[in-house]
Motif scaffolding. Sequence first.
Motif, PDB file in Angstrom:
ATOM      1  N   LYS A 264       4.100   5.960   6.581  1.00 10.41           N
ATOM      2  CA  LYS A 264       5.452   5.914   6.020  1.00 10.41           C
ATOM      3  C   LYS A 264       5.940   4.469   5.895  1.00 10.41           C
ATOM      4  O   LYS A 264       6.518   4.082   4.882  1.00 10.41           O
ATOM      5  CB  LYS A 264       6.426   6.725   6.857  1.00 10.41           C
ATOM      6  N   GLU A 265       5.706   3.655   6.919  1.00 10.48           N
ATOM      7  CA  GLU A 265       6.129   2.254   6.869  1.00 10.48           C
ATOM      8  C   GLU A 265       5.414   1.502   5.746  1.00 10.48           C
ATOM      9  O   GLU A 265       6.031   0.702   5.033  1.00 10.48           O
ATOM     10  CB  GLU A 265       5.859   1.571   8.211  1.00 10.48           C
ATOM     11  N   TRP A 266       4.106   1.761   5.572  1.00 11.02           N
ATOM     12  CA  TRP A 266       3.372   1.124   4.479  1.00 11.02           C
ATOM     13  C   TRP A 266       3.942   1.545   3.129  1.00 11.02           C
ATOM     14  O   TRP A 266       4.122   0.715   2.234  1.00 11.02           O
ATOM     15  CB  TRP A 266       1.879   1.469   4.530  1.00 11.02           C
ATOM     16  N   MET A 267       4.205   2.843   2.980  1.00 10.49           N
ATOM     17  CA  MET A 267       4.739   3.339   1.702  1.00 10.49           C
ATOM     18  C   MET A 267       6.120   2.760   1.434  1.00 10.49           C
ATOM     19  O   MET A 267       6.416   2.358   0.305  1.00 10.49           O
ATOM     20  CB  MET A 267       4.784   4.865   1.685  1.00 10.49           C
ATOM     21  N   ASP A 268       6.969   2.692   2.450  1.00 15.27           N
ATOM     22  CA  ASP A 268       8.301   2.102   2.286  1.00 15.27           C
ATOM     23  C   ASP A 268       8.192   0.647   1.846  1.00 15.27           C
ATOM     24  O   ASP A 268       8.892   0.201   0.933  1.00 15.27           O
ATOM     25  CB  ASP A 268       9.111   2.199   3.584  1.00 15.27           C
ATOM     26  N   LEU A 269       7.291  -0.091   2.483  1.00 16.72           N
ATOM     27  CA  LEU A 269       7.082  -1.490   2.126  1.00 16.72           C
ATOM     28  C   LEU A 269       6.547  -1.622   0.699  1.00 16.72           C
ATOM     29  O   LEU A 269       6.983  -2.478  -0.068  1.00 16.72           O
ATOM     30  CB  LEU A 269       6.117  -2.138   3.124  1.00 16.72           C
ATOM     31  N   TYR A 270       5.620  -0.731   0.327  1.00 15.90           N
ATOM     32  CA  TYR A 270       5.052  -0.748  -1.025  1.00 15.90           C
ATOM     33  C   TYR A 270       6.126  -0.456  -2.070  1.00 15.90           C
ATOM     34  O   TYR A 270       6.207  -1.137  -3.093  1.00 15.90           O
ATOM     35  CB  TYR A 270       3.908   0.268  -1.099  1.00 15.90           C
ATOM     36  N   PHE A 271       6.978   0.531  -1.803  1.00 17.81           N
ATOM     37  CA  PHE A 271       8.047   0.853  -2.751  1.00 17.81           C
ATOM     38  C   PHE A 271       9.047  -0.295  -2.870  1.00 17.81           C
ATOM     39  O   PHE A 271       9.527  -0.606  -3.968  1.00 17.81           O
ATOM     40  CB  PHE A 271       8.757   2.156  -2.373  1.00 17.81           C
ATOM     41  N   LYS A 272       9.353  -0.956  -1.760  1.00 20.37           N
ATOM     42  CA  LYS A 272      10.245  -2.121  -1.817  1.00 20.37           C
ATOM     43  C   LYS A 272       9.604  -3.220  -2.663  1.00 20.37           C
ATOM     44  O   LYS A 272      10.286  -3.887  -3.448  1.00 20.37           O
ATOM     45  CB  LYS A 272      10.551  -2.648  -0.414  1.00 20.37           C
ATOM     46  N   PHE A 273       8.299  -3.406  -2.496  1.00 22.63           N
ATOM     47  CA  PHE A 273       7.565  -4.388  -3.291  1.00 22.63           C
ATOM     48  C   PHE A 273       7.663  -4.053  -4.774  1.00 22.63           C
ATOM     49  O   PHE A 273       7.910  -4.914  -5.613  1.00 22.63           O
ATOM     50  CB  PHE A 273       6.100  -4.433  -2.827  1.00 22.63           C
ATOM     51  N   LEU A 274       7.456  -2.769  -5.115  1.00 23.71           N
ATOM     52  CA  LEU A 274       7.525  -2.351  -6.518  1.00 23.71           C
ATOM     53  C   LEU A 274       8.923  -2.546  -7.085  1.00 23.71           C
ATOM     54  O   LEU A 274       9.082  -2.978  -8.234  1.00 23.71           O
ATOM     55  CB  LEU A 274       7.094  -0.898  -6.662  1.00 23.71           C
TER      56      LEU A 274
END
Length: 65
Positions: free
Chosen positions: A51-61
């Motif tokens: 979840k933390e990786w996905m949250d970080l990835y979405f923030k990056f996008l």
Amino acid sequence: MNKSRIMEEKIGLDKFCDLLSKINMEFTDFILEDWESEEEGNVKLNGLTKKEWMDLYFKFLEKKS
């Protein structure tokens, strides 16, 4: 060609997969270069939850667009 028009362009699956590969490489660079120096003890490189990786990835996008 403006950014909105580029985002509206129709592309095939191969081109979309190429785009995903490029974005993933940019995300990897973002983590290795930007976060490594900002996070004490390289927390991001030691691992996060899915979840933390996905949250970080979405923030990056979001930041990228």
